[in-house]
Design an enzyme around this catalytic site. Structure first.
Site, short mmCIF file in Angstrom:
data_model
loop_
_atom_site.label_atom_id
_atom_site.label_comp_id
_atom_site.label_asym_id
_atom_site.label_seq_id
_atom_site.Cartn_x
_atom_site.Cartn_y
_atom_site.Cartn_z
N SER A 135 54.37 65.19 61.45
CA SER A 135 55.31 65.05 60.36
C SER A 135 54.97 65.89 59.25
O SER A 135 53.81 66.06 58.97
CB SER A 135 55.40 63.37 59.86
OG SER A 135 56.06 63.16 58.53
N TYR A 148 51.16 56.00 56.78
CA TYR A 148 51.74 56.92 57.67
C TYR A 148 51.32 58.25 57.44
O TYR A 148 50.87 59.01 58.04
CB TYR A 148 53.17 56.69 57.46
CG TYR A 148 54.02 57.63 58.52
CD1 TYR A 148 53.86 57.02 59.87
CD2 TYR A 148 54.86 58.83 58.12
CE1 TYR A 148 54.74 58.11 60.88
CE2 TYR A 148 55.36 59.62 59.10
CZ TYR A 148 55.38 59.01 60.38
OH TYR A 148 56.10 59.89 61.33
#
Length: 278
Positions: A135, A148
């Site tokens: 990501s 995250y």
């Protein structure tokens, strides 16, 4: 005859994984796709895609999947695309250790377990592609996404180290760093807020209320949000290029974030990120 190449893709119930599984199958790959539920398993099987169950948080599930895939392919595998993951929202000070532990079990430790099982197979055959769906948050952190962010930072570090260690083996490791992509990750994050974050007693309550409203509508609505086909495009390069790149940022916000991190003073850059809407 040219042997059909095989790829194991995880997290194929929807979004990036589902799109890439269908697209690669159409391109001639033998696709072995994983999901978590019986319903998703049946949906993929109905399309003629070989589907298996996998829960990254369960070591037995990982071991069973690996043995089943090896039996199906005769002990070979050309590529793996680790994609299955979820996002745990919450301010770092509000994250119980259990939330962080579960995030890492699903997003890091499970990926590592599966990948370690596959590397000896690829070494024995003298080639392979390991592609990690990381990501942009693995490079550029954002507020209220600490768990995250941390999981993706860990994947970045492990994968780049592995890439160096596999140099000369015929095995290539690449990281895809999407920014905003159409998927269910925002909607799926709701249950983890409810499970672990004490919103009512948090000093961040007002910020959470804004986040929850956005999560319920599927995340940020933006012209910069692309479809999963944008990820498939770079995945294809990582799988087919003789010299796959270490990094594949996908969307405009992802590429802009990397550029700004490189060019702006660190203090200014992180202050700017802190002012973004939660």
């Amino acid at each position: 005859m040219t042997q059909i190449r095989s790829i194991l893709l995880t997290g194929c119930s929807s979004g990036i994984g589902a799109y890439c599984a269908r697209a690669l199958k159409a391109e001639g790959w033998r696709v072995l796709a994983t999901v978590r539920t019986d319903a998703d398993l049946a949906a993929l099987a109905a399309e003629g895609i070989e589907a298996f169950q996998l829960d990254y948080r369960d070591a037995t599930s990982i071991a069973t999947l690996f043995e089943t895939v090896m039996a199906a392919t005769g002990g070979t595998l050309d590529a793996v695309f680790n994609n299955g993951a979820y996002s745990q929202p919450g301010a770092v000070e509000d994250l119980p250790v259990e939330a962080l532990r579960e995030q890492f079990e699903a997003n890091v430790f499970g990926w590592h377990d599966l990948t370690r099982r596959i590397v000896p197979v690829m070494r024995a055959q003298g080639h392979g592609r390991i592609v990690q769906c990381s990501s942009i948050l693995g490079l550029v952190p954002m507020p209220y996404r600490g768990a995250y962010n941390a999981s993706k930072h860990a994947i970045e570090a492990l994968s780049l180290t592995m890439r160096m260690e596999l140099r000369g083996s015929g095995i290539h490791v690449s990281l895809i760093e999407p920014g905003p992509i159409e998927s269910k990750i925002a909607i799926n994050a709701l249950r983890y807020v409810e499970k672990y974050i004490d919103i009512e007693n948090s000093v961040h309550r007002a910020a959470y209320e804004k986040q929850l409203a956005r999560l319920r509508q599927g995340g940020v609505k933006s012209k910069n949000k692309l479809g999963p086909d944008a990820v498939h495009a770079v995945l294809t390069h990582a799988l087919n290029s003789p010299k796959p790149r270490p990094h594949y940022p996908v969307t405009r916000p992802a590429k802009l974030g990397i550029a700004m991190k490189r060019l702006l003073p660190a203090g200014f850059f992180y202050d700017m990120l802190a002012r973004q809407e939660p």
